[in-house]
Design an enzyme around this catalytic site. Structure first.
Site, PDB file in Angstrom:
ATOM      1  N   ASN A 116       0.820  -1.206   0.000  1.00  0.00           N
ATOM      2  CA  ASN A 116       0.000   0.000   0.000  1.00  0.00           C
ATOM      3  C   ASN A 116       0.860   1.264   0.000  1.00  0.00           C
ATOM      4  O   ASN A 116       1.019   1.916  -1.015  1.00  0.00           O
ATOM      5  CB  ASN A 116      -0.951  -0.007   1.201  1.00  0.00           C
ATOM      6  N   ASP A 117       1.401   1.601   1.140  1.00  0.00           N
ATOM      7  CA  ASP A 117       2.108   2.872   1.288  1.00  0.00           C
ATOM      8  C   ASP A 117       3.309   2.983   0.345  1.00  0.00           C
ATOM      9  O   ASP A 117       3.621   4.068  -0.140  1.00  0.00           O
ATOM     10  CB  ASP A 117       2.581   3.052   2.730  1.00  0.00           C
TER      11      ASP A 117
END
Length: 461
Positions: free
Chosen positions: A387-388
């Site tokens: 994600n990040d």
């Protein structure tokens, strides 16, 4: 006997260093661990034959207790829980050093008659070891989700409180160093340092936890080296310096990978657990769902595929299934590589270890700097639970908490497929505009199950 002890210590140091060298690659990592562990056994034996050693049975009892508690815990831990296991085991080392400093204070009558370096080293070990122990417990709690991943802070008062606690611990240590023998002062050193460890780590968000664990590991090593100096134990000095130096270097490298300074991380990071809806992405853009059949077709007819693994793959234990899918694609003459971000997962090298466990060829694991320029000519980027580290806001949005952090250029691929359980934000607790990109399609579900479905569809083509 002292000459034999010196020889054993030298042998153990060589094994420590040689074992550490083995950890530079997955093919030699297991052997390196065994060599370093054998070196520690040699160091313990050397300590047990110290002339005039009393109560050696207590050391044996401690070793037995450590084996009974540590071996089953290490064998049963899942790879997804390895970061918090590392934090916990590291913290125990710092706590042991802090207690050793307290014992040294009592045994010497408040360091009466001891050289100044013994007093200074012992008090340094007490402060840093206590900070490491309690800070590691907080890191463990955040990683284990026993505590909130988001920053827990006192706001503007946080940094002044941290400074006061550290100064209080140092003040008690200075009083002891000037000759005050009251045991309440050494207790004060440990308590204030403990509160400082808690106060420093609580405000740090979940996204910064890998850096924090590495930093606390360096603290434990430095405190052990200081304790070894005070106790005149060569093994502790050398082992502690190795751990402290390697932990410091790793912390610096990870901070650079996130484009953040270590002081800014310690001052308070970001993290949380925001939840977006399944229909919208960051900024309200629409999210397009896809099916395993469509993904299989796009993968099968691609020339180049880059797999981007993340913590979601670790949670699902999907690494073996991903390797099976890659073999099928390679059988169809599709080039498959893996993009590894330095802080993907929740500890350094998390993805490398998982994929090496699944026998993924090491030359297929590409570092961020090596792979980033290839995304623009990649047909499909398959993001599995990351994600990040794929968030383009880090490059384009100055208002984003992760702005300036180097990320994988997934959004530059011709097609992006994201395998994810839901639209929940990553460990940093912020939305990812990648999901609303017109070239992105979401395949919702457990990563292992989703990849398994893709495999069945590939076999049917």
């Amino acid at each position: 006997m002292s000459e034999l002890q010196a020889v054993l210590y030298i042998a153990s140091f060589g094994m420590f260093i040689y074992g550490l060298m083995g950890l530079t690659g997955p093919r030699t990592a297991v052997r390196g661990n065994w060599i370093a562990a054998a070196g520690m056994v040699v160091a313990v034996v050397a300590t047990l034959i110290t002339p005039g050693l009393q109560d050696g049975w207590l050391i044996g009892l401690g070793i037995a207790a450590g084996v009974v508690l540590g071996v089953p815990a290490a064998r049963r831990v899942k790879m997804t829980a390895m970061p918090q296991m590392v934090a916990l085991f590291n913290g125990v080392g710092g706590g042991a050093v802090a207690l050793t400093a307290w014992v040294e204070f009592r045994e010497s009558g408040g360091f009466a008659g001891e050289p100044a370096y013994v007093t200074v080293a012992s008090l340094f070990a007490a402060i840093v070891g206590s900070v490491s122990f309690w800070g590691s417990l907080i890191a463990f709690g955040k990683l284990q989700e026993l505590l909130p991943g988001r920053p827990v802070t006192l706001g503007r008062a946080q940094i002044p409180v941290n400074v006061v606690l550290v100064l209080a611990a140092v003040g008690c240590a200075v009083a002891i160093g000037t000759g005050v023998r009251a045991e309440v002062l050494v207790v004060g050193v440990l308590v204030f340092a403990a509160l400082a460890g808690v106060a420093v780590v609580l405000p740090i968000g979940g996204a910064d936890m890998p850096v924090v664990v590495s930093l606390l590991n360096a603290f434990t090593g430095l405190s052990a080296a200081a304790a070894g100096l005070a106790l005149d134990n060569t093994a502790m000095i050398v082992a502690g310096m190795i751990v402290g130096a390697s932990g410091s270097i790793l912390t610096d490298q990870m901070a650079k990978a996130m484009n953040r300074s270590i002081p800014s991380i310690v001052a308070g990071g970001f993290g949380g657990g925001a939840l977006a809806t399944a229909e919208t992405g960051a900024g309200g853009g629409s999210v397009r769902a896809t099916s395993a059949a469509d993904v299989a077709i796009q993968l099968a007819y691609a020339d180049q595929v880059i797999v981007v693994p993340g913590y979601g793959m670790a949670v699902a234990q999907a690494q073996h299934t991903v390797q099976d899918m890659a073999k099928l694609l390679e059988g169809k003459r599709v080039e498959v590589n893996y993009a590894i971000h330095p802080v993907a997962g929740r500890m350094p090298g998390h993805m490398n270890v998982l994929l090496a466990e699944a026998d993924v060829p090491y030359d297929r694991l590409k570092d961020m700097d090596e792979i980033n320029e290839q995304f623009a000519r990649t047909d499909v980027a398959l993001v599995i639970g990351a994600n990040d580290v794929t968030n383009p806001a880090a490059r384009s949005d100055p208002g984003s908490p992760i702005y300036g952090m180097p990320v994988l250029n997934v959004d530059q691929a011709r097609t992006v497929i994201v395998l994810k359980r839901s639209m929940r934000a990553g460990f940093a607790g912020i939305d990812n505009p990648l999901y609303a990109d017109p070239r992105t399609a979401m395949l919702f579900g457990d990563a292992k199950s989703s990849v398994g479905e893709i495999i069945e569809e590939l076999k049917a083509l």
